[in-house]
Design a protein around this motif. Structure first.
Motif, short mmCIF file in Angstrom:
data_model
loop_
_atom_site.label_atom_id
_atom_site.label_comp_id
_atom_site.label_asym_id
_atom_site.label_seq_id
_atom_site.Cartn_x
_atom_site.Cartn_y
_atom_site.Cartn_z
N GLY A 1 5.81 2.21 -3.58
CA GLY A 1 4.44 2.29 -3.10
C GLY A 1 4.12 3.52 -2.28
N ASP A 2 5.10 4.38 -1.96
CA ASP A 2 4.79 5.55 -1.15
C ASP A 2 4.07 6.61 -1.99
OD1 ASP A 2 6.80 6.86 -2.64
OD2 ASP A 2 8.33 6.22 -1.21
N LYS A 3 3.62 7.66 -1.33
CA LYS A 3 2.80 8.67 -1.99
C LYS A 3 3.53 9.34 -3.14
CE LYS A 3 -0.03 12.76 -0.99
NZ LYS A 3 -0.48 13.70 0.08
N ASP A 4 4.78 9.69 -2.92
CA ASP A 4 5.56 10.37 -3.96
C ASP A 4 5.73 9.48 -5.18
OD1 ASP A 4 7.39 12.58 -4.87
OD2 ASP A 4 8.82 10.91 -4.83
N PHE A 5 6.02 8.20 -4.96
CA PHE A 5 6.19 7.27 -6.08
C PHE A 5 4.89 7.12 -6.86
CE2 PHE A 5 5.74 2.88 -7.63
CZ PHE A 5 6.80 2.82 -8.52
N PRO B 1 -3.61 -0.88 -3.99
CA PRO B 1 -2.42 -1.63 -3.58
C PRO B 1 -1.67 -2.17 -4.81
CG PRO B 1 -4.40 -2.93 -3.19
CD PRO B 1 -4.86 -1.54 -3.54
N LEU B 2 -0.35 -2.25 -4.68
CA LEU B 2 0.45 -2.81 -5.76
C LEU B 2 0.43 -4.33 -5.64
CD1 LEU B 2 3.57 -0.44 -5.60
CD2 LEU B 2 1.47 -0.17 -6.93
N PHE C 1 0.84 -1.19 0.00
CA PHE C 1 0.00 0.00 0.00
C PHE C 1 0.88 1.25 0.00
CE2 PHE C 1 -2.67 -3.38 1.55
CZ PHE C 1 -3.90 -3.14 0.94
N GLU C 2 1.44 1.61 1.13
CA GLU C 2 2.30 2.79 1.20
C GLU C 2 3.75 2.41 1.53
OE1 GLU C 2 0.72 5.73 3.76
OE2 GLU C 2 -1.11 6.04 2.58
N SER C 3 3.94 1.63 2.58
CA SER C 3 5.29 1.23 2.96
C SER C 3 5.62 -0.14 2.36
CB SER C 3 5.43 1.18 4.48
OG SER C 3 4.56 0.20 5.02
#
Length: 396
Positions: A365-369, A379-380, A341-343
């Motif tokens: 997966g973080d917001k910037d990416f 989710p990836l 998801f994010e981390s």
């Protein structure tokens, strides 16, 4: 006397001009060849590739087969996923820098256009820097370091070969990769096709199995993903006379052999790994333990049995969020998230030393990416993982 002094002064001026650094002394060719090669071997792969444009000499050095075979990089965790027409590739360091604790490490990443009309659903492990995929009955070899793909059209197979499987092997003595093709499914076979990769591309050759125990069956449900190349030998699961065995293929001699299994079918599903340079098979016994069988002597069919503590022993609750994908060359079990998801955290467990470390890798997966690549908040999924991947400068 004055003329002598003037003459000496002129000589001094000339010699002074000669002692000044010239463009030649600044060029890469001013260094001894062996020293230049040694320096380039210590660079990261992407730097060695980029420096090929510095000079013809450096290009000649870094494209020389001896240099390519001598080039070594640390083993990393390679992962990739496909989104639309893009292929996102990440290289994560596996090295243990903070035992018994958490840490955060940067990553190296890039994305390229996804090869048209190709599917990555059927694949081999990363074998000395190369990965082999299969599409429509033909293999496709990928070098992630060089960002190159090489399709290998297969010679027309036998009519009985309705389904085929491909294995990728590496022979460390001569530094050669070989692709092995054989039928899978219910059909029996006593031969395979072999192709050697290299600058002088060879054609597919037919190789007989020549073992005494009868025809071999490689089942589709077993063969995909159940293969390892260790120290120049390919191991894969097969059946002989309805008995499950492990077949070995020596990449250099191209000889086959049969290895009997010491356990019953209760061990399935299982995972083949390289443990301390030997073939090992891992299987989960639920949340209580992991079973590992290590091949001690292939000729005598001798195995040793080991019970390992599961992930839940070290981090209760993580067993529902992480999955086991393999083991590092240092003997650490690798657990990766089932969804990102994010981390993005990876768990490493050394069963011998009873150490646990959880590493956060920034940039997946973080917001910037997600914003930078327009991936949204979903989710990836569909991430493919390759432990112990090394960089290779081999051209395809």
């Amino acid at each position: 006397m004055e003329q002598g002094e003037e003459k000496n002064e002129n000589i001094t001026r000339k010699s002074g001009r000669r002692s000044e650094p010239s463009s030649l002394s600044k060029s890469p060719s001013s260094l001894p060849l062996d020293l230049t090669s040694e320096i380039l071997l210590r660079l990261p792969a992407k730097s060695a590739v980029r420096f090929r444009s510095v000079s013809k000499l450096w290009s000649s050095i870094t494209t020389n087969p001896y240099f390519i075979n001598s080039f070594q990089s640390r083993a990393n965790l390679l992962l990739f996923f496909k989104e639309g027409e893009r292929l996102f590739v990440f290289t994560l360091p596996q090295q243990n820098r903070n035992p018994n604790g958490s840490s955060s490490q940067p990553i190296d990443s890039y994305h390229i256009n996804y090869p048209k009309y190709r599917s990555f659903t059927i694949k081999t492990e990363s074998v000395h820097g190369l990965i082999c995929f299969q599409k429509a009955g033909n293999p496709l070899v990928w070098n992630p370091t060089m960002r190159k793909f090489l399709p290998l059209p297969l010679r027309k197979p036998e009519k009985s070969w309705k389904s085929m499987n491909f294995f990728l092997g590496y022979e460390p003595v001569e530094g050669k990769h070989k692709v092995v093709c054989m039928p899978c499914g219910r059909a029996y076979y006593d031969e395979c096709q072999v192709l050697t990769l290299g600058s002088d591309q060879e054609s597919w050759r037919t190789v007989k199995t020549n073992h005494k125990r009868g025809p071999v069956t490689v089942h589709r449900t077993v063969c995909y993903g159940q293969c390892r190349c260790i120290n120049g030998v390919i191991y894969y699961l097969a059946g002989i006379n309805f008995v499950l065995v492990i077949m070995s293929f020596d990449v250099r001699s191209e000889k086959f052999d049969v290895i009997e299994l010491p356990w019953d079918n209760k061990l399935w599903p299982m995972m083949m790994i390289s443990y301390e340079g030997r073939l090992a098979c891992l299987s989960s016994n639920g949340n209580h333990s992991l079973s590992m069988w290590v091949l001690e002597d292939a000729e005598k069919h001798e195995w040793s049995s080991h019970n390992l503590l599961p992930l839940s022993h070290y981090d209760r609750g993580s067993e529902n969020l992480f999955k086991l994908i393999g083991i590092t060359n240092d003997g650490e079990l690798i657990y990766v998230p089932k969804a990102v998801f994010e981390s993005f955290d990876v768990i490493y467990i050394d069963s011998k030393r009873k150490t646990f470390r959880r590493v956060e890798y920034r940039g997946i997966g973080d917001k910037d990416f997600r914003q930078r690549n327009e991936l949204g908040e979903k989710p990836l999924r569909g991430l493919q993982f390759y432990p112990n991947h090394i960089e290779t400068l081999m051209s395809l």
